[in-house]
Design a protein around this motif. Sequence first.
Motif, PDB file in Angstrom:
ATOM      1  N   VAL A  76       0.513  -1.624  -0.045  1.00 11.37           N
ATOM      2  CA  VAL A  76      -0.287  -0.088  -0.069  1.00 11.37           C
ATOM      3  C   VAL A  76       0.849   1.293   0.212  1.00 11.37           C
ATOM      4  N   LEU A  77       0.749   1.919  -1.419  1.00 11.01           N
ATOM      5  CA  LEU A  77       1.574   3.445  -1.083  1.00 11.01           C
ATOM      6  C   LEU A  77       1.306   4.465   0.110  1.00 11.01           C
ATOM      7  N   ALA A  78       2.143   4.754   0.833  1.00  8.99           N
ATOM      8  CA  ALA A  78       2.340   5.824   2.044  1.00  8.99           C
ATOM      9  C   ALA A  78       1.552   6.826   1.327  1.00  8.99           C
ATOM     10  N   ASP A  79       0.769   7.348   2.650  1.00  7.44           N
ATOM     11  CA  ASP A  79       0.299   8.917   2.300  1.00  7.44           C
ATOM     12  C   ASP A  79       0.454   9.805   3.594  1.00  7.44           C
ATOM     13  N   ASP A  80       0.946   8.625   4.351  1.00  8.03           N
ATOM     14  CA  ASP A  80       0.488   9.243   5.948  1.00  8.03           C
ATOM     15  C   ASP A  80      -0.554   9.964   6.658  1.00  8.03           C
ATOM     16  N   ALA A  81      -1.938   9.242   5.445  1.00  8.45           N
ATOM     17  CA  ALA A  81      -3.242  10.143   6.174  1.00  8.45           C
ATOM     18  C   ALA A  81      -3.516   9.197   6.928  1.00  8.45           C
ATOM     19  N   LEU A  82      -3.708   7.991   6.606  1.00  8.77           N
ATOM     20  CA  LEU A  82      -4.846   6.704   6.711  1.00  8.77           C
ATOM     21  C   LEU A  82      -3.777   5.756   7.456  1.00  8.77           C
ATOM     22  N   ILE A  83      -2.572   5.313   6.884  1.00  9.44           N
ATOM     23  CA  ILE A  83      -1.493   4.198   7.682  1.00  9.44           C
ATOM     24  C   ILE A  83      -0.360   5.156   7.736  1.00  9.44           C
ATOM     25  N   THR A  84      -0.225   5.238   9.119  1.00  6.06           N
ATOM     26  CA  THR A  84       1.182   6.504   9.512  1.00  6.06           C
ATOM     27  C   THR A  84       2.198   5.861  10.549  1.00  6.06           C
ATOM     28  N   ARG A  85       3.577   5.818  10.193  1.00  5.74           N
ATOM     29  CA  ARG A  85       4.226   5.178  11.153  1.00  5.74           C
ATOM     30  C   ARG A  85       4.056   5.178  12.811  1.00  5.74           C
ATOM     31  N   ILE A  86       3.860   6.465  13.122  1.00 12.21           N
ATOM     32  CA  ILE A  86       3.314   6.071  14.399  1.00 12.21           C
ATOM     33  C   ILE A  86       2.036   4.632  14.788  1.00 12.21           C
ATOM     34  N   ASP A  87       1.481   5.511  13.778  1.00 14.18           N
ATOM     35  CA  ASP A  87       0.462   3.740  14.269  1.00 14.18           C
ATOM     36  C   ASP A  87       0.940   2.639  13.877  1.00 14.18           C
ATOM     37  N   ILE A  88       1.931   2.293  12.746  1.00 13.76           N
ATOM     38  CA  ILE A  88       2.199   1.151  12.475  1.00 13.76           C
ATOM     39  C   ILE A  88       3.248   1.183  13.904  1.00 13.76           C
ATOM     40  N   LEU A  89       4.151   1.547  14.039  1.00 14.45           N
ATOM     41  CA  LEU A  89       4.744   1.292  15.457  1.00 14.45           C
ATOM     42  C   LEU A  89       3.693   0.892  16.736  1.00 14.45           C
ATOM     43  N   ALA A  90       2.640   1.782  16.841  1.00  6.60           N
ATOM     44  CA  ALA A  90       2.118   2.071  17.975  1.00  6.60           C
ATOM     45  C   ALA A  90       0.802  -0.112  17.826  1.00  6.60           C
ATOM     46  N   GLY A  91       0.834  -0.814  16.926  1.00  3.98           N
ATOM     47  CA  GLY A  91       0.577  -1.531  16.574  1.00  3.98           C
ATOM     48  C   GLY A  91      -0.742  -1.780  16.454  1.00  3.98           C
ATOM     49  N   ILE A  92      -1.416  -0.779  15.826  1.00  4.11           N
ATOM     50  CA  ILE A  92      -2.796  -0.395  15.002  1.00  4.11           C
ATOM     51  C   ILE A  92      -3.252  -1.328  14.738  1.00  4.11           C
ATOM     52  N   TRP A  93      -2.747  -1.737  13.447  1.00  4.65           N
ATOM     53  CA  TRP A  93      -2.822  -2.602  12.263  1.00  4.65           C
ATOM     54  C   TRP A  93      -2.315  -4.066  12.694  1.00  4.65           C
ATOM     55  N   ASN A  94      -1.778  -4.257  13.950  1.00  5.57           N
ATOM     56  CA  ASN A  94      -1.273  -5.662  13.583  1.00  5.57           C
ATOM     57  C   ASN A  94      -2.535  -6.564  14.095  1.00  5.57           C
ATOM     58  N   ASN A  95      -2.823  -7.926  12.780  1.00  2.00           N
ATOM     59  CA  ASN A  95      -3.790  -8.647  13.698  1.00  2.00           C
ATOM     60  C   ASN A  95      -4.535  -8.416  13.249  1.00  2.00           C
ATOM     61  N   ALA A  96      -4.748  -7.138  12.210  1.00  6.39           N
ATOM     62  CA  ALA A  96      -6.000  -6.782  11.216  1.00  6.39           C
ATOM     63  C   ALA A  96      -6.613  -8.352  10.272  1.00  6.39           C
ATOM     64  N   ALA A  97      -7.799  -8.623  10.534  1.00  9.07           N
ATOM     65  CA  ALA A  97      -8.546  -9.490   9.368  1.00  9.07           C
ATOM     66  C   ALA A  97      -8.585  -9.292   8.181  1.00  9.07           C
ATOM     67  N   PHE A  98      -8.249  -9.356   7.349  1.00 13.00           N
ATOM     68  CA  PHE A  98      -8.381  -9.108   5.999  1.00 13.00           C
ATOM     69  C   PHE A  98      -9.410 -10.452   5.360  1.00 13.00           C
ATOM     70  N   TYR A  99     -10.003  -9.660   3.941  1.00 18.02           N
ATOM     71  CA  TYR A  99     -10.682 -10.249   3.019  1.00 18.02           C
ATOM     72  C   TYR A  99     -10.525  -9.944   1.780  1.00 18.02           C
ATOM     73  N   LEU A 100      -9.512 -10.639   0.847  1.00 16.88           N
ATOM     74  CA  LEU A 100      -8.966 -10.464  -0.355  1.00 16.88           C
ATOM     75  C   LEU A 100     -10.212 -10.742  -1.157  1.00 16.88           C
ATOM     76  N   PHE A 101     -10.453 -10.435  -2.489  1.00 17.49           N
ATOM     77  CA  PHE A 101     -10.919 -10.794  -3.741  1.00 17.49           C
ATOM     78  C   PHE A 101     -10.564 -10.719  -4.726  1.00 17.49           C
ATOM     79  N   ARG A 102     -11.539 -10.413  -6.427  1.00 21.02           N
ATOM     80  CA  ARG A 102     -11.154 -10.224  -7.030  1.00 21.02           C
ATOM     81  C   ARG A 102     -12.911  -9.953  -7.686  1.00 21.02           C
ATOM     82  N   TYR A 103     -13.470  -8.860  -8.545  1.00 19.82           N
ATOM     83  CA  TYR A 103     -13.652  -8.740  -8.860  1.00 19.82           C
ATOM     84  C   TYR A 103     -14.171  -7.876 -10.559  1.00 19.82           C
ATOM     85  N   ASN A 104     -14.913  -7.600 -10.933  1.00 15.86           N
ATOM     86  CA  ASN A 104     -14.816  -6.639 -12.085  1.00 15.86           C
ATOM     87  C   ASN A 104     -14.938  -5.493 -11.786  1.00 15.86           C
ATOM     88  N   ALA A 105     -14.183  -4.631 -12.109  1.00 11.72           N
ATOM     89  CA  ALA A 105     -13.650  -3.193 -11.970  1.00 11.72           C
ATOM     90  C   ALA A 105     -14.448  -2.200 -12.634  1.00 11.72           C
TER      91      ALA A 105
END
Length: 292
Positions: A76-105
């Motif tokens: 994910v390209l960095a924009d420092d708005a949604l995903i920030t370095r501080i949030d990553i270091l703080a572990g806010i995104w750790n163990n988030a559940a994901f769902y990956l899929f394909r679709y017709n854009a």
Amino acid sequence: MTKTVPANLQAVYDTRAGIIAYGLRLTRTDGEVFGWTSADIDASIGGVDYVAAPGLDVQSWSTSAGLAVDNTEITVLADDALITRIDILAGIWNNAAFYLFRYNAEDPSDGVEPIGAGTLGELTPRRGAYVAELRGLQQYLQQPVGAVSTKTCRARFADWPQAVSDTVKCRLAHGDWTETGTLTGVTSRQVFQDTGRAEAADHFGEGILTWTSGNNDGLRAKVKLYAADGTFTLLLPMLRDVQVGDTYSVIAGCRKRLDEDCVARFGNAVNFQAEPHRPTLDAITAAPEVDA
């Protein structure tokens, strides 16, 4: 998971007429839901908005029919708005559940093809972007079962933050050992004081402090030391500034010892989860004693 391709989407696959894109939904442990798409236009699928900015790249998904863990990497390209370095270091995104899929854009209403589900691995910065491993649900089958013998207690004190009956071991009620307060003095991001505290020294040592307001609202930290004058010293400094007036909740600490903690402080020896009197390696390998 059961994989079914909707008929309309299968028709797009067969004719190669659409633009196939990846969608990624992340549900953080705090309940927040986010969506990204690899397409260049946003999409709304199943009540979740999938945004094209700042960008998503999905590597080849590796899967198998056995128990090997499905995995891939996403960028994910960095924009420092949604995903920030501080949030990553703080572990806010750790163990988030994901769902990956394909679709017709070109027509998201054609349905989605499930690709994988599981949990998010550690996010790491790489050349102006963030890269994370997606771990399939088989990851849970790779966890060790059982416990290794230890001299100090293996239970989480007061089973905090767990409250499920079949997972509790300590069996003390965490609400009985949790206090709240407000900071009255700050020395640094690691050392601060609440003069309203009246607990004895070390009462909160090894406990967990959770911020309930201020710059660190929602973040947790381990208490390294606690003094009788209400001074807390954290194991590691907070990533954001700590200020007078910040509020917190903190659970009493337990240093996992039988006599000093479980018996003397908490009266909970019946639930002690360790073997403090087991023979040491020296005793097991020592030469036999000969009676005189």
